[in-house]
Design an enzyme around this catalytic site. Structure first.
Site, short mmCIF file in Angstrom:
data_model
loop_
_atom_site.label_atom_id
_atom_site.label_comp_id
_atom_site.label_asym_id
_atom_site.label_seq_id
_atom_site.Cartn_x
_atom_site.Cartn_y
_atom_site.Cartn_z
N GLU A 77 1.51 -10.61 -16.93
CA GLU A 77 1.16 -9.69 -15.83
C GLU A 77 0.49 -8.42 -16.34
O GLU A 77 -0.19 -7.74 -15.56
CB GLU A 77 2.38 -9.36 -14.98
CG GLU A 77 3.46 -8.55 -15.64
CD GLU A 77 4.58 -8.21 -14.66
OE1 GLU A 77 4.32 -8.12 -13.45
OE2 GLU A 77 5.72 -8.05 -15.10
N TRP B 30 -3.57 -2.08 -1.40
CA TRP B 30 -3.47 -3.36 -2.11
C TRP B 30 -3.94 -4.39 -1.10
O TRP B 30 -3.26 -4.65 -0.10
CB TRP B 30 -2.03 -3.63 -2.55
CG TRP B 30 -1.86 -4.89 -3.32
CD1 TRP B 30 -2.37 -5.20 -4.55
CD2 TRP B 30 -1.14 -6.07 -2.91
NE1 TRP B 30 -2.01 -6.47 -4.94
CE2 TRP B 30 -1.26 -7.02 -3.96
CE3 TRP B 30 -0.40 -6.40 -1.80
CZ2 TRP B 30 -0.66 -8.28 -3.90
CZ3 TRP B 30 0.20 -7.65 -1.73
CH2 TRP B 30 0.06 -8.58 -2.77
N ASN C 97 0.29 -0.09 6.14
CA ASN C 97 0.78 -0.96 5.08
C ASN C 97 1.48 -2.12 5.78
O ASN C 97 2.41 -1.90 6.55
CB ASN C 97 1.79 -0.18 4.20
CG ASN C 97 2.44 -1.07 3.15
OD1 ASN C 97 1.88 -2.11 2.80
ND2 ASN C 97 3.60 -0.67 2.68
N GLY C 98 1.00 -3.35 5.55
CA GLY C 98 1.62 -4.50 6.21
C GLY C 98 0.55 -5.48 6.64
O GLY C 98 -0.60 -5.39 6.23
N ARG D 219 1.70 1.58 -6.14
CA ARG D 219 1.99 0.65 -5.04
C ARG D 219 0.77 -0.19 -4.68
O ARG D 219 0.87 -1.22 -4.03
CB ARG D 219 2.45 1.41 -3.80
CG ARG D 219 3.74 2.18 -3.97
CD ARG D 219 4.01 3.04 -2.77
NE ARG D 219 4.22 2.25 -1.57
CZ ARG D 219 5.43 1.91 -1.13
NH1 ARG D 219 6.49 2.29 -1.80
NH2 ARG D 219 5.58 1.19 -0.05
N CYS E 124 0.84 -1.19 0.00
CA CYS E 124 0.00 0.00 0.00
C CYS E 124 0.88 1.25 0.00
O CYS E 124 2.07 1.19 0.25
CB CYS E 124 -0.88 0.02 1.24
SG CYS E 124 -1.76 -1.54 1.49
N GLU F 98 11.19 -14.30 -18.53
CA GLU F 98 10.86 -12.89 -18.29
C GLU F 98 9.84 -12.40 -19.32
O GLU F 98 8.90 -11.68 -18.99
CB GLU F 98 12.13 -12.05 -18.34
CG GLU F 98 11.94 -10.57 -18.28
CD GLU F 98 11.21 -10.07 -17.02
OE1 GLU F 98 11.03 -10.86 -16.09
OE2 GLU F 98 10.78 -8.91 -17.02
N LYS G 169 3.39 -2.75 -7.09
CA LYS G 169 4.76 -2.55 -7.57
C LYS G 169 5.78 -3.28 -6.71
O LYS G 169 6.75 -3.82 -7.21
CB LYS G 169 5.11 -1.07 -7.61
CG LYS G 169 6.53 -0.78 -8.11
CD LYS G 169 6.75 -1.32 -9.53
CE LYS G 169 8.16 -1.09 -10.01
NZ LYS G 169 8.41 -1.81 -11.29
N HIS H 273 9.92 -32.92 -23.83
CA HIS H 273 9.69 -33.87 -22.73
C HIS H 273 8.30 -33.70 -22.13
O HIS H 273 8.09 -33.96 -20.95
CB HIS H 273 10.77 -33.68 -21.66
CG HIS H 273 12.15 -33.95 -22.19
ND1 HIS H 273 12.58 -35.21 -22.55
CD2 HIS H 273 13.16 -33.11 -22.48
CE1 HIS H 273 13.82 -35.14 -23.00
NE2 HIS H 273 14.21 -33.88 -22.98
N LYS I 167 6.22 -10.78 -18.39
CA LYS I 167 5.78 -9.46 -18.88
C LYS I 167 4.41 -9.57 -19.54
O LYS I 167 3.52 -8.79 -19.28
CB LYS I 167 6.80 -8.91 -19.89
CG LYS I 167 8.08 -8.39 -19.28
CD LYS I 167 7.92 -7.07 -18.59
CE LYS I 167 7.90 -7.00 -17.11
NZ LYS I 167 8.61 -7.79 -16.21
C1 AGP Z 1 7.99 -7.60 -12.25
O1 AGP Z 1 7.47 -7.23 -13.52
C2 AGP Z 1 6.94 -7.83 -11.23
N1 AGP Z 1 6.20 -6.64 -11.02
C3 AGP Z 1 7.42 -8.51 -9.96
O2 AGP Z 1 7.67 -9.85 -10.32
C4 AGP Z 1 8.71 -7.96 -9.29
O3 AGP Z 1 9.81 -8.20 -10.12
C5 AGP Z 1 8.92 -8.74 -7.99
O4 AGP Z 1 7.83 -8.47 -7.13
C6 AGP Z 1 10.24 -8.36 -7.28
O5 AGP Z 1 10.23 -6.99 -7.00
P1 AGP Z 1 11.62 -6.30 -6.55
O6 AGP Z 1 12.56 -6.41 -7.71
O7 AGP Z 1 11.26 -4.89 -6.22
O8 AGP Z 1 12.12 -7.07 -5.36
#
Ligand code: AGP
Length: 621
Positions: A501, A75, A101-102, A27, A2, A494, A616, A517, A498
């Site tokens: 997500e 969040w 936040n937490g 966030r 958050c 990766e 984020k 396999h 991308k």
């Molecule tokens: C990446 O596109 C994602 N948003 C997510 O996987 C991110 O890489 C992951 O949460 C790790 O975040 P950080 O690099 O800030 O630790």
């Protein structure tokens, strides 16, 4: 995770809080709200949904005055996104408001105790329980202070409540009985003080307040801050004396703004040439044919004695870790093991005397990764970090590290931080290798290839329109494979992340050789495969793997090396990459995959910068 912001000063707080929340929305964006102190009352405005559709409209129709307030973007962890579960939350008296936040892990036991004492709750959140707990302690403290005065009863009440809490928090609290005061506290979730002139701020990250001040104090775990318009005091629940250090932010408001781009993600993709330059700046030692760093805090003999490296990370950073494994093992011949941070903490991974843990994190706040760092340190091992956010918790708790200097990354899908991490890992591999058997000639090849990358990315970015055309052809697909081998296998993972997500399409990154396999059973004419097939040492074998996909009518989008004519005969679409050394291909190949995912998501009308269900930085385990 958050976003939190607090303001106390002479100006009207609501517009400042709203603008700050907009800068924090990446966030978490399930809901948002503010609480203001006005003429002895705490006034709440909060709404489900993104700020512009929810809170901003509410504040327009029901404005609220006051020059002290707190705000929150959510969040969801406990309780679905809804108006009632939005923050801020009030205590039983309605005179204390909290944003948090937490995760309060023992919230249910606390809630049962409060219910027995006659409390009633309006939400399903752990935060509301915390608000009520602070209210209970405030009543006691305020009553006492009525006798002995002195310490701020709100600060003391927050301390008393937090001593009963198990879990993590970054929080801000205001109280009708304590005009002019905001209390902030942190454990496991970031919180900073912003120092203005005649005004002060609290925020979960600097993006929220960089428009107002660049002077900040990064709070540490167990710190409790009492903030007014002209001063701030910090105590520490663990030691009672907090170390307060004033830092200056390295970036500007413009850096954190979107500018001419439709989305932050696109802006940050286009910033990648500069990001690589920043990652390399001052770290290439051509004369010594090596790389140099200022913050590893290890002597040459200590670096030489490293006999194993465990790299722990999450998400995109975990993909970077996989590339790091290939780089360090090839160039420095040091055994490397890559771990999901959340697995490393709990599986009792064997660590030898000279094993070093390296964590990778853009935000420097990811709870899983922070936990891995703390676990290694708890076991007596050195923990290094490659981080983007200066002053972040991981940066401050590591024994040494390397900043990416990529600048603020706002888009939830990580782009420039990822390629910056790869550049830093390449430099680190050269640095370690040159203390061992890496020949100067090979090291210089790598360093010069790295220095050529910004221009290569710039040339790739000129392909944006042709990439957009290819992406649109496949925007309706419901399943994708991304395949690679060797250095480009992590990039296949990766690329898949991308796409999934930000477009919500099911996409799977896989080893090209491993498909036969089993997973190849999933290939049919409706399942496109993005194939990374640069002219590297695996080219012939990868082309053979590609033929297996083609034989089953799977549509193929190939990322190939410019000049490769053979690929045109077997791929439905080809995206050409500039020629590069094999260890550099991960950086080069990533850029078209970022744009491919971006254009598909945009074509599908998805919210590219704030994808559903994501945040984020994930500051909960
Ligand atoms: C990446 O596109 C994602 N948003 C997510 O996987 C991110 O890489 C992951 O949460 C790790 O975040 P950080 O690099 O800030 O630790």
């Amino acid at each position: 995770m958050c976003g939190i912001i607090g303001f106390v000063g002479k100006k009207s707080a609501a517009p400042i809080l709203l603008e700050g929340l907009r800068r924090l929305e990446y966030r978490g964006y399930d809901s948002a709200g503010v609480a203001l102190l006005d003429e002895g009352s705490v006034l709440i405005r909060k709404k489900k949904g993104k700020i512009d559709e929810g809170l901003a409209r509410l504040l327009k129709s029901e404005p609220v005055a006051g020059n002290l307030g707190i705000g929150h973007t959510r969040w969801a962890t406990h309780g679905v996104p809804s108006d009632k579960n939005s923050h801020p939350h009030l205590d039983q008296s309605g005179k204390i408001a909290v944003v948090h936040n937490g995760v309060i892990e023992n919230y249910d036991a606390l809630k049962q105790r409060l219910l027995k004492a006659g409390h009633t709750f309006k939400s399903d959140t752990d935060t509301e329980v915390l608000a009520h707990l602070i209210g209970v302690h405030y009543e006691k403290r305020h009553g006492q202070n009525g006798k002995n005065g002195g310490e701020n009863p709100l600060t003391q009440a927050v301390c008393d409540a937090l001593r009963e809490v198990i879990g993590t928090y970054g929080l801000a609290v205001i109280c009708a009985g304590q005009p002019g005061t905001i209390v902030g506290a942190r454990r496991g979730s970031p919180l900073i003080i912003g120092i203005g002139t005649g005004e002060n701020f609290l925020a979960s990250d600097a993006n929220a307040i960089v428009a107002h001040t660049k002077k900040v104090v990064y709070l540490s775990d167990y710190d409790v801050a009492t903030v007014t318009s002209d001063r701030f005091d910090v105590l520490n629940l663990g030691t009672d004396t907090a170390t307060v250090q004033i830092s200056n932010l390295e970036f500007s408001q413009e850096d954190a703004a979107r500018g001419r781009h439709a989305h932050f993600m696109l802006k940050e993709i286009y910033e990648q040439p500069r990001a690589i330059e920043n990652a390399l700046r001052g770290r290439v030692d051509a004369e010594g044919a090596t790389a140099k760093f200022g913050g590893l805090n290890m002597s040459v003999s200590e670096m030489r004695s490293i006999d194993r490296i465990v790299i722990a990370a999450s998400g995109t950073s975990w993909h970077a870790a996989l590339v790091g494994e290939y780089l360090i093992e090839e160039l420095a011949q040091i055994p490397v093991e890559v771990e999901f941070a959340h697995e490393f903490c709990y599986r009792n991974c064997p660590l030898e005397k000279n094993t070093v843990l390296l964590v990778l994190s853009q935000s420097g706040e990811t709870a899983d990764t922070l936990a891995a760092l703390r676990e290694a340190k708890r076991r007596g091992h050195r923990a290094l970090a490659i981080v983007n956010v200066v002053g972040s918790t991981i940066a401050r708790e590591s024994d040494g590290g390397i900043y990416m200097h990529a600048g603020p990354e706002i888009g939830v899908a990580s782009t420039k931080a990822f390629v910056s991490t790869l550049a830093v890992l390449s430099l680190l591999a050269v640095h370690l290798g040159r203390m061992r058997n890496l020949p100067a000639r090979r090291a210089l090849e790598i360093l010069h290839a790295l220095e050529a990358v910004p221009k290569q990315i710039e040339s790739l970015l000129t392909q944006n329109n042709s990439l957009k055309k290819i992406a649109k052809k496949y925007a309706k697909a419901e399943d994708f494979f991304f395949l690679g081998r060797g250095y480009t296998f992590p990039i296949a993972l990766e690329g898949a992340l991308k796409l999934k997500e930000i477009s919500y399409i099911h996409a799977e990154g896989y080893s090209a050789a491993e498909m036969k396999h089993g997973p190849i059973a999933l290939i049919d004419k409706n399942t496109p495969t993005v194939f990374l097939v640069p002219q590297d040492s695996m080219y012939d074998k990868t082309m053979a793997n590609l033929a297996m996909i083609r034989a089953r009518q799977g549509p193929i989008i190939a990322l190939a090396t410019e000049g490769d004519q053979a690929i045109k005969k077997v791929a439905n679409d080809v995206i050409y990459l500039p020629k590069a050394l094999e260890p550099i291909y991960p950086i080069i190949a990533t850029v078209p995959l970022q744009l491919f995912a971006y254009h598909i998501a945009a074509a599908r009308g998805c919210d590219v910068d704030k994808p559903r269900n994501l945040a984020k930085s994930v500051t909960v385990e």
